[in-house]
Structures are given as C-alpha cells and as structure tokens.
Motif scaffolding. Structure first.
Motif, PDB file in Angstrom:
ATOM      1  N   ILE A 109      -3.481 -14.805  -2.882  1.00  0.00           N
ATOM      2  CA  ILE A 109      -3.823 -16.178  -3.242  1.00  0.00           C
ATOM      3  C   ILE A 109      -2.509 -16.885  -3.528  1.00  0.00           C
ATOM      4  O   ILE A 109      -1.787 -16.535  -4.458  1.00  0.00           O
ATOM      5  N   GLN A 110      -2.193 -17.874  -2.721  1.00  0.00           N
ATOM      6  CA  GLN A 110      -0.902 -18.573  -2.813  1.00  0.00           C
ATOM      7  C   GLN A 110      -0.816 -19.387  -4.098  1.00  0.00           C
ATOM      8  O   GLN A 110      -1.823 -19.845  -4.641  1.00  0.00           O
ATOM      9  N   GLN A 111       0.413 -19.574  -4.575  1.00  0.00           N
ATOM     10  CA  GLN A 111       0.676 -20.316  -5.799  1.00  0.00           C
ATOM     11  C   GLN A 111       0.060 -21.708  -5.719  1.00  0.00           C
ATOM     12  O   GLN A 111       0.160 -22.398  -4.712  1.00  0.00           O
ATOM     13  N   GLY A 112      -0.592 -22.122  -6.787  1.00  0.00           N
ATOM     14  CA  GLY A 112      -1.202 -23.439  -6.856  1.00  0.00           C
ATOM     15  C   GLY A 112      -2.609 -23.511  -6.292  1.00  0.00           C
ATOM     16  O   GLY A 112      -3.267 -24.537  -6.402  1.00  0.00           O
ATOM     17  N   THR A 113      -3.080 -22.429  -5.698  1.00  0.00           N
ATOM     18  CA  THR A 113      -4.439 -22.406  -5.151  1.00  0.00           C
ATOM     19  C   THR A 113      -5.423 -22.056  -6.259  1.00  0.00           C
ATOM     20  O   THR A 113      -5.282 -21.054  -6.943  1.00  0.00           O
TER      21      THR A 113
END
Length: 153
Positions: A109-113
């Motif tokens: 899960i990418q940062q900010g998601t």
C-alpha cells in the motif's frame, strides 16, 4: 421473641414457597441473559480494538503481509476473526487471522493511500437463555488508516 420472617412463613402456611421459587427462577434467567449480552458486548469491543490495532500496524508496515497477520494473530487469537482491507486504489483483501496465513503474499500500500480495515468474528454470537429465543448477532469492528510507507518502484 420470634423472627419476623418465621411468623410470616407460619401465618401463610407455605404460600411464600411458590413465590420464592418463581422469584429465584426469574432471577436466574435474568442473570443468564445479562451474562449472554455482556459476552457479546465484550466480543464487539475486542473486535473494535483489533481493527484499530490492525489499522495502525498496516499503516506502519505499508502492506498486508505475513508478518502483519502474524502480529494480529498474537492479539486476536488464531481463527476467531476474519480481516478485510480495502484501499482507495481499489485493492481488496479478505483472509482469516490465523497462523496458517503467515506465508501470505505481500500486498503493498503506497504512502498516502487510505484504507479501511474490517474485522468480523467467525464464531457464532448468540444472545439468549439456553434454547429460549436465541438471537444470533454479527460482531465486527472497523477502522480507517493511511499508509506511511513509501514503496520504490
């Protein structure tokens, strides 16, 4: 001098025996129902706490991985809960919280998601007294989070 309750029992010739028996029966059934409701309430609180813990863990790891599930297993106990994670990017994962899922593939899960975690109990949660009017209830907890891990690539 006689006690007041001895005089009361002798004056009525045992009619209070029936009243006492009915009162004890109703009191025991009320106590059993209260314990049943409190047990389901405790499970609901546990599910919410596990959901909050899972959201914090997934946000810190930035992924749903075997180590995340292993950490949840130590908190939740093996096989009692089902975890579901949905991200803003459309990824959806649902799996049992158990030690058999430790080898689960990494879902980054990418940062900010943002993501939502739902925890559902797999046990039967019944409210009632014995076989009398047993109601099954669903127990779940939900929490939201944002990934704090940056994945290259």
């Amino acid at each position: 001098m006689r006690k007041w309750w001895v005089r009361l029992i002798r004056d009525k010739r045992g009619s209070y025996y029936l009243d006492t028996a009915v009162f004890v029966l109703v009191a025991c059934m009320s106590l059993a129902l209260t314990i049943s409701v409190l047990a389901v309430s405790w499970r609901k609180t546990s599910a919410q706490d596990i959901a909050d813990y899972a959201a914090r863990q997934i946000a810190a790891d930035g992924a749903i991985s075997g180590s995340t599930i292993q950490k949840l297993t130590t908190v939740a106990g093996s096989g009692h809960f089902l975890i579901g994670v949905k991200t803003d990017s459309g990824m959806a994962v649902s799996l049992p919280v158990s030690t058999s899922e430790v080898g689960y593939a990494l879902q980054e899960i990418q940062q900010g998601t943002g993501f939502a975690v739902t925890i559902t109990s797999t046990d039967q949660n019944a409210i009632g007294v014995g076989g009398v009017q047993t109601n099954n209830t669903s127990v779940y907890g939900a929490a939201n989070g944002v990934s704090a891990h940056y994945w290259k690539g």
